[in-house]
Design an enzyme around this catalytic site. Structure first.
Site, PDB file in Angstrom:
ATOM      1  CD  GLU A 155     -28.415-131.801 -44.720  1.00  0.00           C
ATOM      2  OE1 GLU A 155     -28.813-132.812 -44.259  1.00  0.00           O
ATOM      3  OE2 GLU A 155     -29.164-130.664 -44.433  1.00  0.00           O
ATOM      4  CB  CYS A 193     -31.754-134.756 -44.831  1.00  0.00           C
ATOM      5  SG  CYS A 193     -31.042-133.958 -46.939  1.00  0.00           S
TER       6      CYS A 193
END
Length: 463
Positions: free
Chosen positions: A239, A273
């Site tokens: 990720e 993010c």
């Protein structure tokens, strides 16, 4: 290691992110200690043979113990991560949910029947799959979600029957340590979980350990690529970085959209993010959106995370704050307009809102990872789709509209891991599959999906 504290080869100070003063000390393991931790985990995993129901019970009990230690966890999140109280409490609530979801996955850890009799031409032949654990899972976790992102790697790994070696961020080590203590207290074999501190050197030692079968990583695209290269044929879940967009169409309900946009852009000081970095607004709405957001962002309290009023706390370091400040100043010098902002104070960057940003500026083409959002006008849906897809990243995008056709088109054409209609790019429920495409990584978090990532399927036939 093995349920006990072990002095490392060297020490490091962890700073309170608002005061920039030491708040705890961590120990970096030697190369030999890393090997010992992995060997212990593997040996105990071989002999532990915890049943799915036992693993579920351990995860449920650990969830309750984490709730009991809420004061210590919130304090650590405020000091080490710079989270205001509401961000810290939200992180804790989501961590507990992730553990409980993982407990259910542990109890439902199973394969499936495969109809082979007719295909094989062998009367009476049965086929079924088993799901089996991999062995030792290494989790390398970031500073921006030092409890729940850790939970999204540790709890599913346990649910699938694995042992864990955990390397949390050196900026925020304490929440991971408390989680490990809760798991051991809940009955998880102590040798099957170790918390190893440090930075890239510790990760390098872990990559040298052949007994580790799976690496789960959240962090920068650059670091993820380096880990992936050294992992070789071992399995990974990545990720990685992002430039997160949210899109407001000309028919969007601004009363509904804008409070969500502000929360998604500035919670955790924009260090998520999926924090909105680029807000694409159809031209008809640009003036209204800019006026309303200017007022809303200007009223956000920022500063000391220990203050109950604070919404935006410090970023993770003064160095990061200086970089963010430099990018803002550079954008303004090159023609961007500062609608809301202010002077940086140590690691605190005031919530910032820009217009006039283009993709030649750092704030428009690189992940800023700070409390900065830019309003960018667009005319057509084609233009918005092209703007999102033009970046090398593809984690998540939000789209506010009342037109079903446009919503479905976005779902089909945006090259991202998640498309959220009438929600922001930062919308996440912990049960959903979460991950990216392109340079934002691959594999999926979310307990149901991560359990499959961290186990393998074994085909069995009987005649």
């Amino acid at each position: 290691m093995g349920g006990r504290w072990v002095d490392g080869a060297e020490q490091f100070e962890v700073l309170d992110k608002f005061h920039l003063t030491p708040c705890t000390v961590g120990h970096v393991p030697s190369r030999e200690q890393v090997s010992d931790a992995v060997a212990q985990a593997h040996a105990r995993w071989r002999s532990a043979a915890l049943t799915p129901f036992e693993r579920g019970a351990i995860l449920d009990k650990a969830a309750a113990l984490l709730e009991q230690r809420s004061s210590a966890l919130v304090s650590a999140l405020q000091k080490e991560a710079g989270f205001p109280t509401q961000d810290a409490l939200g992180e804790l609530r989501r961590c507990v949910t992730t553990f409980r979801l993982s407990a259910e996955e542990a109890r439902n850890f199973k394969g499936e029947m495969v109809p082979v009799e007719g295909a094989s031409g062998q009367t009476g032949r049965l086929g079924f799959t088993l799901r089996v654990p991999l062995g030792v899972v290494c989790a390398v976790t970031p500073f921006n979600a030092p409890l729940n992102t850790v939970a999204h790697k540790v709890a599913p790994a346990i649910a699938a029957g694995n042992a864990i070696v955990l390397k949390p961020s050196a900026h925020t080590p304490t929440p991971a340590v408390i989680m490990a203590e809760c798991l051991v207290e809940a009955g998880f074999p102590a040798e099957m979980i170790s918390v190893l501190h440090g930075g890239p050197e510790t990760v390098g030692h872990l990559l040298d350990e052949p007994l580790i079968r799976f690496f789960a990583f959240t962090g920068s695209t650059q670091a993820g690529a380096a880990i992936q290269q050294r992992a070789g044929l071992r399995r990974t879940q990545m990720e990685l970085g992002s430039i997160a967009f949210t899109i407001i169409a000309d028919d969007a309900d601004l009363d509904r959209a804008l409070p969500k946009v502000v929360n998604a852009a500035y919670r955790k000081a924009g260090q998520v993010c999926t924090s909105i970095q680029m807000l694409l607004v159809q031209r008809k709405q640009v003036q209204a959106v800019a006026q309303r957001l200017t007022d809303m962002v200007a009223r956000l309290p920022y500063g000391d995370p220990a203050s109950e009023a604070t919404v935006v706390g410090p970023v993770i370091s003064e160095e990061a704050a200086r970089r963010i400040e430099l990018w803002i100043d550079s954008a303004v010098a090159r023609g961007a307009t500062l609608l809301v902002g202010g002077e940086r104070e140590r690691a605190v960057v005031p919530p910032t809102l820009l217009t006039g940003v283009d993709d030649s500026m750092e704030v428009g083409c690189q992940e800023i990872f700070g409390p900065v959002m830019s309003i960018v006008p667009y005319d057509t849906l084609d233009e918005a789709i092209q703007r999102v897809n033009a970046t090398p990243y593809g984690l998540a995008t939000g789209f506010f509209t009342n037109r079903l056709h446009d919503a479905l088109r976005m779902a089909r054409e945006l090259e991202v891991g998640g498309v959220h209609i009438n929600e922001t790019s930062s919308s996440r429920v912990d049960a959903m599959p979460y991950g990216g495409s392109k340079d934002s990584g691959f594999g999926r978090e979310g307990p149901h999906h991560a359990v499959r990532e961290m186990s393998e399927e074994r085909m069995v036939t009987m005649l």
